[in-house]
Motif scaffolding. Structure first.
Motif, PDB file in Angstrom:
ATOM      1  N   ALA A 137      46.500  17.920  82.974  1.00 30.75           N
ATOM      2  CA  ALA A 137      46.998  16.648  82.432  1.00 30.75           C
ATOM      3  C   ALA A 137      47.710  16.845  81.101  1.00 30.75           C
ATOM      4  N   ALA A 138      47.040  17.480  80.154  1.00 37.25           N
ATOM      5  CA  ALA A 138      47.591  17.612  78.807  1.00 37.25           C
ATOM      6  C   ALA A 138      48.777  18.575  78.805  1.00 37.25           C
ATOM      7  N   GLY A 139      48.624  19.702  79.479  1.00 39.74           N
ATOM      8  CA  GLY A 139      49.674  20.720  79.473  1.00 39.74           C
ATOM      9  C   GLY A 139      50.965  20.200  80.089  1.00 39.74           C
ATOM     10  N   GLY A 159      49.454  28.185  84.141  1.00 38.91           N
ATOM     11  CA  GLY A 159      48.259  27.581  84.739  1.00 38.91           C
ATOM     12  C   GLY A 159      47.550  28.528  85.670  1.00 38.91           C
ATOM     13  N   ALA A 160      46.245  28.530  85.613  1.00 39.54           N
ATOM     14  CA  ALA A 160      45.459  29.441  86.451  1.00 39.54           C
ATOM     15  C   ALA A 160      45.433  28.996  87.917  1.00 39.54           C
ATOM     16  N   GLU A 161      45.689  27.714  88.155  1.00 38.63           N
ATOM     17  CA  GLU A 161      45.612  27.228  89.540  1.00 38.63           C
ATOM     18  C   GLU A 161      46.917  27.539  90.278  1.00 38.63           C
ATOM     19  N   PRO A 162      46.830  27.636  91.616  1.00 40.96           N
ATOM     20  CA  PRO A 162      48.019  28.051  92.371  1.00 40.96           C
ATOM     21  C   PRO A 162      49.031  26.932  92.619  1.00 40.96           C
ATOM     22  N   ASP A 167      47.378  15.239  90.250  1.00 40.46           N
ATOM     23  CA  ASP A 167      46.619  14.056  89.845  1.00 40.46           C
ATOM     24  C   ASP A 167      45.119  14.309  90.079  1.00 40.46           C
ATOM     25  N   ARG A 168      44.488  14.878  89.065  1.00 39.81           N
ATOM     26  CA  ARG A 168      43.082  15.292  89.230  1.00 39.81           C
ATOM     27  C   ARG A 168      42.145  14.107  89.563  1.00 39.81           C
ATOM     28  N   PRO A 169      42.297  12.951  88.892  1.00 42.08           N
ATOM     29  CA  PRO A 169      41.362  11.853  89.193  1.00 42.08           C
ATOM     30  C   PRO A 169      41.321  11.455  90.669  1.00 42.08           C
ATOM     31  N   SER A 172      38.498  12.863  93.610  1.00 43.31           N
ATOM     32  CA  SER A 172      37.187  12.321  93.994  1.00 43.31           C
ATOM     33  C   SER A 172      37.324  10.919  94.586  1.00 43.31           C
ATOM     34  N   LYS A 173      38.557  10.405  94.603  1.00 41.84           N
ATOM     35  CA  LYS A 173      38.752   9.007  95.032  1.00 41.84           C
ATOM     36  C   LYS A 173      39.488   8.983  96.378  1.00 41.84           C
ATOM     37  N   ASP A 174      40.675   8.349  96.389  1.00 44.70           N
ATOM     38  CA  ASP A 174      41.351   8.133  97.672  1.00 44.70           C
ATOM     39  C   ASP A 174      41.643   9.422  98.441  1.00 44.70           C
ATOM     40  N   GLU A 205      46.333  33.543  84.809  1.00 45.54           N
ATOM     41  CA  GLU A 205      45.302  33.256  83.811  1.00 45.54           C
ATOM     42  C   GLU A 205      45.650  33.911  82.475  1.00 45.54           C
ATOM     43  N   VAL A 206      45.530  33.152  81.420  1.00 47.09           N
ATOM     44  CA  VAL A 206      45.693  33.719  80.080  1.00 47.09           C
ATOM     45  C   VAL A 206      44.328  34.269  79.675  1.00 47.09           C
ATOM     46  N   THR A 207      44.293  35.555  79.351  1.00 47.48           N
ATOM     47  CA  THR A 207      42.986  36.175  79.092  1.00 47.48           C
ATOM     48  C   THR A 207      42.761  36.481  77.618  1.00 47.48           C
ATOM     49  N   LEU A 253      33.241  19.991  92.032  1.00 43.39           N
ATOM     50  CA  LEU A 253      34.557  19.394  92.250  1.00 43.39           C
ATOM     51  C   LEU A 253      35.322  19.311  90.936  1.00 43.39           C
ATOM     52  N   ARG A 254      36.307  20.173  90.812  1.00 50.55           N
ATOM     53  CA  ARG A 254      37.214  20.097  89.654  1.00 50.55           C
ATOM     54  C   ARG A 254      38.674  20.238  90.091  1.00 50.55           C
ATOM     55  N   THR A 255      38.874  21.075  91.101  1.00 52.15           N
ATOM     56  CA  THR A 255      40.264  21.425  91.443  1.00 52.15           C
ATOM     57  C   THR A 255      40.658  20.877  92.812  1.00 52.15           C
ATOM     58  N   GLY A 396      43.434  17.493  75.182  1.00 50.45           N
ATOM     59  CA  GLY A 396      42.702  17.261  76.427  1.00 50.45           C
ATOM     60  C   GLY A 396      41.210  17.480  76.280  1.00 50.45           C
ATOM     61  N   ASP A 397      40.584  17.848  77.375  1.00 48.45           N
ATOM     62  CA  ASP A 397      39.118  17.952  77.422  1.00 48.45           C
ATOM     63  C   ASP A 397      38.530  18.907  76.389  1.00 48.45           C
ATOM     64  N   ILE A 398      39.344  19.849  75.883  1.00 53.67           N
ATOM     65  CA  ILE A 398      38.775  20.811  74.919  1.00 53.67           C
ATOM     66  C   ILE A 398      38.853  20.319  73.474  1.00 53.67           C
ATOM     67  N   HIS A 414      38.824  12.301  79.479  1.00 55.10           N
ATOM     68  CA  HIS A 414      39.556  11.191  80.100  1.00 55.10           C
ATOM     69  C   HIS A 414      40.990  11.644  80.394  1.00 55.10           C
ATOM     70  N   TRP A 415      41.449  11.311  81.575  1.00 50.27           N
ATOM     71  CA  TRP A 415      42.801  11.677  82.016  1.00 50.27           C
ATOM     72  C   TRP A 415      43.885  11.171  81.058  1.00 50.27           C
ATOM     73  N   VAL A 416      43.828   9.879  80.735  1.00 47.04           N
ATOM     74  CA  VAL A 416      44.892   9.284  79.923  1.00 47.04           C
ATOM     75  C   VAL A 416      44.883   9.857  78.505  1.00 47.04           C
ATOM     76  N   PHE A 442      39.409   5.105  79.807  1.00 45.99           N
ATOM     77  CA  PHE A 442      39.280   5.727  81.131  1.00 45.99           C
ATOM     78  C   PHE A 442      38.913   4.681  82.163  1.00 45.99           C
ATOM     79  N   TRP A 443      39.055   5.070  83.416  1.00 42.91           N
ATOM     80  CA  TRP A 443      38.655   4.181  84.506  1.00 42.91           C
ATOM     81  C   TRP A 443      37.871   4.994  85.512  1.00 42.91           C
ATOM     82  N   SER A 444      37.082   4.270  86.312  1.00 43.01           N
ATOM     83  CA  SER A 444      36.349   4.932  87.384  1.00 43.01           C
ATOM     84  C   SER A 444      36.284   3.952  88.547  1.00 43.01           C
TER      85      SER A 444
HETATM   86  P1  FAD Z   1      42.711  19.869  83.162  1.00 44.98           P
HETATM   87  O1  FAD Z   1      43.424  18.726  83.783  1.00 44.98           O
HETATM   88  O2  FAD Z   1      41.424  20.304  83.745  1.00 44.98           O
HETATM   89  O3  FAD Z   1      43.709  21.096  83.162  1.00 44.98           O
HETATM   90  C1  FAD Z   1      43.339  22.331  82.608  1.00 44.98           C
HETATM   91  C2  FAD Z   1      44.053  23.403  83.385  1.00 44.98           C
HETATM   92  O4  FAD Z   1      43.993  24.601  82.624  1.00 44.98           O
HETATM   93  C3  FAD Z   1      43.396  23.716  84.721  1.00 44.98           C
HETATM   94  O5  FAD Z   1      44.349  23.697  85.741  1.00 44.98           O
HETATM   95  C4  FAD Z   1      42.825  25.118  84.524  1.00 44.98           C
HETATM   96  O6  FAD Z   1      42.847  25.896  85.689  1.00 44.98           O
HETATM   97  C5  FAD Z   1      43.781  25.683  83.499  1.00 44.98           C
HETATM   98  N1  FAD Z   1      43.241  26.804  82.724  1.00 44.98           N
HETATM   99  C6  FAD Z   1      42.022  26.893  82.145  1.00 44.98           C
HETATM  100  N2  FAD Z   1      41.898  28.072  81.500  1.00 44.98           N
HETATM  101  C7  FAD Z   1      43.066  28.724  81.675  1.00 44.98           C
HETATM  102  C8  FAD Z   1      43.543  29.999  81.263  1.00 44.98           C
HETATM  103  N3  FAD Z   1      42.813  30.806  80.507  1.00 44.98           N
HETATM  104  N4  FAD Z   1      44.781  30.381  81.657  1.00 44.98           N
HETATM  105  C9  FAD Z   1      45.560  29.557  82.411  1.00 44.98           C
HETATM  106  N5  FAD Z   1      45.148  28.334  82.825  1.00 44.98           N
HETATM  107  C10 FAD Z   1      43.923  27.925  82.460  1.00 44.98           C
HETATM  108  N6  FAD Z   1      39.353  10.878  84.012  1.00 44.98           N
HETATM  109  C11 FAD Z   1      39.607   9.555  83.918  1.00 44.98           C
HETATM  110  O7  FAD Z   1      39.958   9.077  82.835  1.00 44.98           O
HETATM  111  N7  FAD Z   1      39.483   8.741  84.990  1.00 44.98           N
HETATM  112  C12 FAD Z   1      39.098   9.195  86.194  1.00 44.98           C
HETATM  113  O8  FAD Z   1      38.977   8.430  87.131  1.00 44.98           O
HETATM  114  C13 FAD Z   1      38.836  10.582  86.334  1.00 44.98           C
HETATM  115  N8  FAD Z   1      38.459  11.099  87.519  1.00 44.98           N
HETATM  116  C14 FAD Z   1      38.243  12.434  87.639  1.00 44.98           C
HETATM  117  C15 FAD Z   1      37.911  12.953  88.877  1.00 44.98           C
HETATM  118  C16 FAD Z   1      37.679  14.312  89.036  1.00 44.98           C
HETATM  119  C17 FAD Z   1      37.309  14.854  90.373  1.00 44.98           C
HETATM  120  C18 FAD Z   1      37.780  15.172  87.917  1.00 44.98           C
HETATM  121  C19 FAD Z   1      37.517  16.641  88.082  1.00 44.98           C
HETATM  122  C20 FAD Z   1      38.110  14.666  86.681  1.00 44.98           C
HETATM  123  C21 FAD Z   1      38.357  13.293  86.518  1.00 44.98           C
HETATM  124  N9  FAD Z   1      38.711  12.740  85.306  1.00 44.98           N
HETATM  125  C22 FAD Z   1      38.975  11.408  85.190  1.00 44.98           C
HETATM  126  C23 FAD Z   1      38.814  13.592  84.109  1.00 44.98           C
HETATM  127  C24 FAD Z   1      40.251  14.084  83.892  1.00 44.98           C
HETATM  128  O9  FAD Z   1      40.766  14.601  85.085  1.00 44.98           O
HETATM  129  C25 FAD Z   1      40.249  15.114  82.792  1.00 44.98           C
HETATM  130  O10 FAD Z   1      39.794  14.503  81.608  1.00 44.98           O
HETATM  131  C26 FAD Z   1      41.656  15.680  82.571  1.00 44.98           C
HETATM  132  O11 FAD Z   1      42.128  16.311  83.714  1.00 44.98           O
HETATM  133  C27 FAD Z   1      41.642  16.659  81.408  1.00 44.98           C
HETATM  134  O12 FAD Z   1      42.908  17.181  81.239  1.00 44.98           O
HETATM  135  P2  FAD Z   1      43.119  18.635  80.605  1.00 44.98           P
HETATM  136  O13 FAD Z   1      44.583  18.852  80.589  1.00 44.98           O
HETATM  137  O14 FAD Z   1      42.349  18.752  79.361  1.00 44.98           O
HETATM  138  O15 FAD Z   1      42.425  19.617  81.643  1.00 44.98           O
END
Ligand code: FAD
Length: 508
Positions: A137-139, A159-162, A167-169, A172-174, A205-207, A253-255, A396-398, A414-416, A442-444
């Motif tokens: 989301a943030a990146g 990004g580490a994912e392929p 849209d991560r949220p 777990s939903k639709d 992956e960034v190591t 469930l994260r990815t 973002g989350d960190i 939170h996504w937003v 946030f919403w759920s």
């Molecule tokens: P992320 O979106 O997790 O992205 C981080 C990315 O960094 C990942 O792809 C990861 O693989 C990558 N990464 C990590 N380390 C490395 C590395 N060393 N090198 C390269 N890449 C790396 N929030 C809401 O507000 N409402 C919701 O309804 C909601 N529902 C959700 C449902 C699910 C199933 C999940 C898992 C989360 C939900 N969230 C929701 C939370 C929301 O998705 C997160 O808060 C948001 O995605 C965080 O964004 P981010 O960019 O910090 O991290």
């Protein structure tokens, strides 16, 4: 998703509407052919923009107008009334802006506005190379914002994912429930990144991070240099350790890959156990019920979500899930898992051929920690989202940032918030000196009920409920010492927007 096209509602704006029928700052929905258009009177001007939010097709006419913006009732995106520009996530695309004309006391639409040309940013002090670690989301929001603001240097999104950012949220939903096709999940196409000249490195992956030499190391030994770096590594789900927790039918469930794997399992599995009555655990429960699975939730607390949402919403959510057939085992933890069942701490067995752990996440701090960047239950950033290392930002989350609304340093998941932090960090890399002051939102979603939450309350001494939880028409305020810290609403989207705007105004 379609931006503007919908069935025709409201007046035909090509025929004109009486100016006297427009109330100051109150959106009016009409149409031009198949396009839904919103009219808003602000002083002497009448603005007209597309009426459907490009994020999830939310009805902007049911939102609120603040200054020269309209805000979407569903997920709080913001659009500039003059240009249609998407000013704040989660919407990433603009809506169309229309020209208006007042003739004989009537407002007419006379054609669409030309989209303003992108600025071209150049000048001393701008970074030449921006690297973003984490394509979530943030990146993604940061990468897009750099280009939108006219940055012409190199942008590398790793990004580490392929997959492309998605849209991560929805996982777990639709999407998990089988109600959203796979093509709704990506935020952008590969071509988008090519067009925007953003180098997207997927599955990489960034190591390591050398903050002094300004370079990151990749898993294959290569290095990438940067002038400015955004850490946006998100969080990883906690996996409980117990006998059987590494069995194939046990997931977190994260990815997108996780969600796909769970969907694959639902083709054979009939009974699911969810460990944890978290937002994600509960959303998974609702989605698996939509797939007609038997669903049991095991959680140590007395009421789901009580710690974050209080007992009133906790009871409501429990009842809602029970009405839909979910069985709760509250006050319990799981002791072990076999291929056929999960055993609780009191020895009870619950049959299960699918197990999902929804017991929280841990922020991915390793890169920051190893490189000596200040951390402490998150990466410590200032109000500009800068870390203590030169040129390094986190979002973002960190990120643990100084929240002006609570006066405390907070970290949320939170996504937003993640997207908006990505947007702010990008602008600050371009020397725009933007403080991150957004009110957390946030919403759920659970069955037909969506909880919207604005603000941040880790503790409170009073909960004030207005309206009916059962009727899904309520506002729940969380107060500490008489001060309102956060507000949850169900079925009152405008209230949620109003509260957000009030909280925002209180600190600006
Ligand atoms: P992320 O979106 O997790 O992205 C981080 C990315 O960094 C990942 O792809 C990861 O693989 C990558 N990464 C990590 N380390 C490395 C590395 N060393 N090198 C390269 N890449 C790396 N929030 C809401 O507000 N409402 C919701 O309804 C909601 N529902 C959700 C449902 C699910 C199933 C999940 C898992 C989360 C939900 N969230 C929701 C939370 C929301 O998705 C997160 O808060 C948001 O995605 C965080 O964004 P981010 O960019 O910090 O991290």
């Amino acid at each position: 998703m379609s931006e503007n096209k919908a069935h025709q509602t409201g007046p035909d704006l090509q025929q004109g509407v009486p100016l006297s029928g427009l109330r100051e700052g109150e959106p009016l929905a009409g149409h031009v052919g198949d396009s839904q258009v919103l009219l808003v009177k602000r002083g002497a001007r009448v603005f007209a923009i597309g009426a459907i939010c490009p994020h999830y097709s939310g009805p902007l006419a049911e939102g609120i107008v603040v200054g020269n913006t309209v805000r979407c009732p569903w997920h709080h995106s913001r659009f500039n009334l003059a240009t249609g520009d998407a000013m704040c996530a989660p919407a990433l695309n603009a809506v169309l802006a229309w020209k208006t004309e007042v003739r004989d006391g009537k407002v007419f639409l006379t054609g669409s506005e030309r989209q303003p040309a992108r600025p071209r940013l150049s000048g001393r002090g701008l970074p030449g190379r921006v690297v973003i670690v984490g394509a979530g989301a943030a990146g993604n929001a940061a990468a897009e914002t750099l280009r939108k603001e006219g940055f012409e240097g190199e942008v590398t999104l790793i990004g580490a994912e392929p997959s492309v950012p998605y849209d991560r949220p929805n996982l777990s939903k639709d999407y998990l429930a089988g109600n959203a096709p796979e093509e709704w999940v990506p935020l952008r196409t590969e071509e988008f990144y090519q067009r925007e000249d953003i180098t997207l490195m997927k599955g990489v992956e960034v190591t390591s991070l050398d903050a002094k030499a300004r370079k990151v190391g990749l898993h294959d030994g290569k290095e990438v240099r940067y002038d400015a770096l955004l850490l946006a590594t998100g969080a990883s789900p906690v996996r409980l350790s117990m006998p059987g927790s590494d069995l194939e039918h046990v997931s977190t469930l994260r990815t997108l890959a996780d969600s796909r794997a769970i969907i694959e399992q639902t083709k054979r599995a009939r009974r699911a156990v969810i460990m944890g009555a978290s937002f994600i655990g509960l959303e998974v429960a609702a989605s698996l019920r939509a797939r007609q699975m038997e669903v049991h939730i095991i959680a140590p607390e007395a009421l789901p979500l009580e710690r974050v949402m209080g007992p009133e919403i906790g009871r409501f959510i429990q009842g809602l899930h029970e009405e839909h057939g979910v069985v709760f085992h509250l006050g319990h933890t799981a002791r072990s898992i076999t291929r056929e069942s999960v055993t609780l701490d009191d020895g009870t067995g619950v049959a299960a051929d699918l197990v999902v752990m929804g017991v929280g996440v841990r922020p991915n701090l390793a890169l920051a920690e190893k490189s000596g960047i200040a951390t402490g239950r998150g990466v410590i950033v200032n109000e500009y989202l800068r870390t203590d290392a030169p040129g390094v930002y986190a979002a973002g989350d960190i990120a643990r940032w100084p929240d002006p609304h609570t006066g405390e340093r907070i970290r949320v998941e939170h996504w937003v918030v993640a997207e908006r932090q990505g947007q702010t960090a990008a602008r600050n890399m371009l020397n725009m000196a933007e403080r991150f002051t957004a009110v957390p939102f946030f919403w759920s979603a659970h069955y037909d009920a969506t909880i919207s939450y604005v603000g941040h309350a880790e503790k409170w001494d009073r909960v004030r409920v207005d309206g009916s939880l059962q009727g899904q028409d309520c506002q729940v305020d969380f107060l500490l010492g008489g001060h309102r810290l956060a507000v949850a609403t169900i079925g009152r989207d405008r209230n949620s927007l109003q509260v957000e705007a009030e909280m925002e105004a209180a600190v600006v």
